[in-house]
Write a protein that holds these residues in place. Structure first.
Motif, short mmCIF file in Angstrom:
data_model
loop_
_atom_site.label_atom_id
_atom_site.label_comp_id
_atom_site.label_asym_id
_atom_site.label_seq_id
_atom_site.Cartn_x
_atom_site.Cartn_y
_atom_site.Cartn_z
N THR A 84 -4.07 1.22 0.96
CA THR A 84 -4.45 1.84 2.35
C THR A 84 -3.30 2.60 2.79
O THR A 84 -2.12 2.59 2.17
CB THR A 84 -4.67 0.80 3.20
OG1 THR A 84 -3.37 -0.01 3.59
CG2 THR A 84 -5.61 -0.13 2.67
N VAL A 85 -3.49 3.33 4.04
CA VAL A 85 -2.31 4.21 4.51
C VAL A 85 -1.04 3.38 4.81
O VAL A 85 0.07 3.26 4.74
CB VAL A 85 -2.52 4.89 5.94
CG1 VAL A 85 -1.64 5.39 6.61
CG2 VAL A 85 -3.89 5.73 5.46
N GLY A 91 4.39 -0.66 3.11
CA GLY A 91 4.46 -1.57 2.03
C GLY A 91 5.15 -1.16 0.89
O GLY A 91 6.13 -0.15 1.00
N THR A 92 4.71 -1.61 -0.21
CA THR A 92 5.57 -1.28 -1.56
C THR A 92 4.27 -0.68 -2.40
O THR A 92 4.59 -0.50 -3.81
CB THR A 92 6.11 -2.39 -2.33
OG1 THR A 92 5.09 -3.50 -2.47
CG2 THR A 92 7.04 -3.02 -1.41
N VAL A 111 4.74 4.16 13.06
CA VAL A 111 3.81 4.83 11.80
C VAL A 111 2.86 6.03 12.48
O VAL A 111 2.84 6.91 12.11
CB VAL A 111 3.22 3.91 11.11
CG1 VAL A 111 2.35 4.48 10.13
CG2 VAL A 111 4.08 2.98 10.36
N ARG A 112 2.47 5.66 13.63
CA ARG A 112 1.34 6.50 14.14
C ARG A 112 2.18 7.64 14.71
O ARG A 112 1.46 8.52 14.90
CB ARG A 112 0.52 5.64 15.29
CG ARG A 112 -0.26 4.58 14.90
CD ARG A 112 -1.84 4.85 15.37
NE ARG A 112 -2.22 6.10 15.02
CZ ARG A 112 -3.03 6.28 13.93
NH1 ARG A 112 -3.07 5.34 13.07
NH2 ARG A 112 -3.20 7.47 13.27
N GLY A 124 -6.76 6.21 10.30
CA GLY A 124 -6.43 4.80 10.64
C GLY A 124 -5.55 4.17 9.50
O GLY A 124 -5.50 4.55 8.29
N LEU A 125 -4.63 3.06 9.87
CA LEU A 125 -3.77 2.56 9.02
C LEU A 125 -4.47 1.83 7.81
O LEU A 125 -3.87 1.56 6.82
CB LEU A 125 -2.79 1.46 9.74
CG LEU A 125 -1.88 2.20 10.76
CD1 LEU A 125 -1.09 0.97 11.42
CD2 LEU A 125 -1.10 3.34 10.28
N ASP A 126 -5.56 1.39 8.22
CA ASP A 126 -6.37 0.84 6.75
C ASP A 126 -7.16 1.80 6.07
O ASP A 126 -7.97 1.15 5.27
CB ASP A 126 -7.20 -0.36 7.52
CG ASP A 126 -6.35 -1.42 8.19
OD1 ASP A 126 -6.90 -2.09 9.18
OD2 ASP A 126 -5.26 -1.54 7.56
#
Length: 597
Positions: A84-85, A91-92, A111-112, A124-126
């Protein structure tokens, strides 16, 4: 400031692409903001990969400061489709190897903000990255680098897939970011907005310039302009000089055969110094069929008779040299043609379209209150000379006046500079007939070469009185002699015929300033024979040395990988070249002595 990365004599190449970088040495400061430019395929991306240590050089060394954190955005990247974004950015799921598995520091809000700036606020982040386009994936990867701290940020084409607003946001963001920056991009505005230094990758090297894109363009254009102008002028003059030396009048001395062969090779495709047919046609267009017609002219200089019954015609495009001893009346003849004096008898008819320019030996009154450029522009701001149109400043540059010198007051000029200015002002009147009385007086060799080059394409009539043999043979086609007997004699053999006539038994001797016949030291008959033998010996010696030089060069090519052998051969080559230079110098000195006898 301290270097965080050093490149020491780095080289890199690929089989099909060939060599890209050769012996490149660079240092990168901890706050450097550098834009990298160059042609496609020049090696820009390769340079970035070696700086990031994701690729090793073929030779040389790349060193990083201890614990250096490098964040790099390559041109191509791979992201896991199920990530995901949030996984990529915080993340890694994707991180440059040099960054390591660093813990997240920015929350969702941070992040946004970055995604919004990069034009990705709709995500969206997901959101999984698998269905995304290539451009969207690159922007997500870029966001992953921007949310983390690094000592060096390396970006390869970061503005690809960004709109104008996105590019603007990225530039502003990078200006507030700490650490060093290296960026390759075709976005010129971005380079100017972000970078304080430019590296140009060209011809397997990296050249450095202060400033962004605009500064680099100006610096490169000026460098290329100066280099091209200097080289073009040097090559043009050199090739024309070689052509003249080979095709001009017979040599003053014997020439070694190997030098004649070399000259033939150099000028095999060189056109004549002047396109006589074209110049003649242009001159006829400008002047018509009549320039000067002299019919039974009598001309005196005080009590002295110069011509008693001269009938002579000067036509359009004629390039005439007038030779004679001092006091023979050359200047008087030019003054007659210029309309300064009248004939004492007979008739002079001047063509109706004739616009003469007379360069006398005296320095005419010049406007001392003006600056040099103003003195030229007083006559004309633009000048058309043959097929060339020059501004007053460009014409001044032809005659050796630099940008600074053209603003010098005329009253402060030296004698040679005033002479050049006098000639400049004459040419600025765009005459179609030039009457030059000893034009080489006070002019240096570079200025003379420039003058001769200019006259090569000048389509008009020219009458030159000069003792300068080189100038006469270079810029004129026809030679006339004045021997003090009231005649003007055509000399088809040029200066050689003139010299033969004045040295013949019974000829009127050339009178020097002391009033005594001029003489020159010479060699005895025995010395002359020996000198000619020595000339032949030196020519044979130079031919042998040239052969040895060629063989050593061949050996150098054969032993390119044998260092010890190369050292030995280079020492031999240097010794042969030194011996050859000494032999040539001896030959030239001896040839000059022989030519005077």
């Amino acid at each position: 400031m301290a270097n965080i990365i050093n490149l020491d004599r780095v080289s890199k190449g690929y089989g099909a692409a060939g060599q890209l970088l050769t012996d490149v040495s660079l240092g990168l400061d901890d706050d450097a903001r550098i834009g990298i430019v160059g042609l496609n395929g020049a090696g820009k991306s390769t340079l970035l990969r070696m700086l990031a240590k994701t690729e090793e050089p073929d030779s040389g060394r790349v060193t990083h400061r201890r614990d250096l954190r490098v964040a790099s955005l390559p041109q191509t990247l791979t992201l896991a489709g199920e990530a995901t974004v949030r996984d990529v950015v915080l993340g890694t799921a994707w991180l440059p190897q040099s960054m390591g598995a660093e813990h997240e520091w920015a929350g969702d809000a941070g992040v946004r903000t970055i995604l919004d700036g990069l034009g990705m606020g709709y995500l969206g982040l997901d959101t999984p990255v698998g269905p995304m386009s290539g451009g969207e994936r690159r922007r997500v990867a870029l966001a992953a680098l921007l949310v983390r701290q690094s000592d060096l940020l390396i970006l390869d084409e970061p503005t690809n897939h960004l709109d104008v607003a996105g590019v603007d946001w990225l530039a502003k963001h990078l200006l507030t970011r700490r650490g060093a920056l290296l960026v390759v991009t075709h976005d010129r505005w971005f380079l100017d907005a972000v970078c304080t230094m430019t590296w140009e990758v060209v011809d397997q090297q990296v050249h450095t310039y202060e400033g962004g894109y605009a500064a680099w363009v100006l610096a490169r254009a000026e460098r290329q302009r100066v280099a091209a102008a200097v080289e073009a002028r040097r090559q043009n003059l050199l090739r024309k000089e070689i052509a003249w030396l080979r095709r001009g009048p017979p040599a003053r001395t014997s020439k070694p055969k190997f030098r004649i062969d070399a000259a033939n090779e150099l000028i095999a495709d060189v056109p004549p110094v002047r396109d006589t047919v074209s110049l003649q046609r242009l001159a006829t267009t400008r002047l018509g069929k009549q320039v000067y017609d002299l019919e039974q002219v009598q001309l005196n200089a005080g009590p002295k008779s110069i011509f008693q019954d001269l009938t002579w015609q000067v036509g359009p495009g004629d390039r005439i040299a007038v030779l004679g001893a001092n006091g023979a009346g050359k200047t008087t003849l030019l003054r007659l043609l210029a309309g300064v004096t009248k004939p004492d008898g007979g008739r002079l008819v001047t063509g109706s379209t004739v616009r003469p320019a007379f360069l006398s030996q005296e320095l005419k009154e010049l406007p001392g209150q003006l600056r040099l450029l103003e003195a030229v522009e007083e006559v004309a701001k633009r000048v058309k000379l043959g097929d060339r149109e020059l501004s007053a400043g460009q014409l001044a540059e032809v005659f050796g006046f630099t940008d600074k010198r053209i603003w010098t007051p005329v009253s402060d000029l030296s004698g040679g500079e005033r002479r050049r200015l006098q000639l400049l002002r004459l040419l600025a009147t765009e005459p179609n007939v030039l009457l030059l009385d000893e034009p080489t007086n006070d002019l240096d060799t570079d200025t003379l070469a420039a003058l001769e080059d200019l006259l090569d394409s000048w389509p008009g009539t020219m009458v030159v009185a000069s003792h300068d043999r080189y100038l006469v043979e270079r810029v004129t086609d026809t030679v006339y002699g004045m021997f003090g007997d009231g005649r003007l004699v055509h000399l088809p053999g040029g200066i050689d015929e003139y010299l033969a006539r004045v040295s013949a038994p019974g000829a009127v001797p050339t009178v020097a300033k002391t009033g005594a016949p001029s003489t020159a030291p010479g060699l005895s008959a025995g010395e002359l024979r020996q000198a000619k033998k020595d000339l032949a010996r030196l020519e044979r010696q130079m031919e042998k040395l040239s052969d040895r030089e060629a063989k050593i060069n061949e050996s150098l090519a054969e032993h390119g990988s044998n260092y010890d052998k190369l050292i030995e051969l280079e020492a031999q080559l240097k010794a042969v070249q030194q011996e050859k230079a000494e032999a040539e110098e001896a030959w030239l000195e001896l040839a000059e002595q022989v030519s005077e006898n």
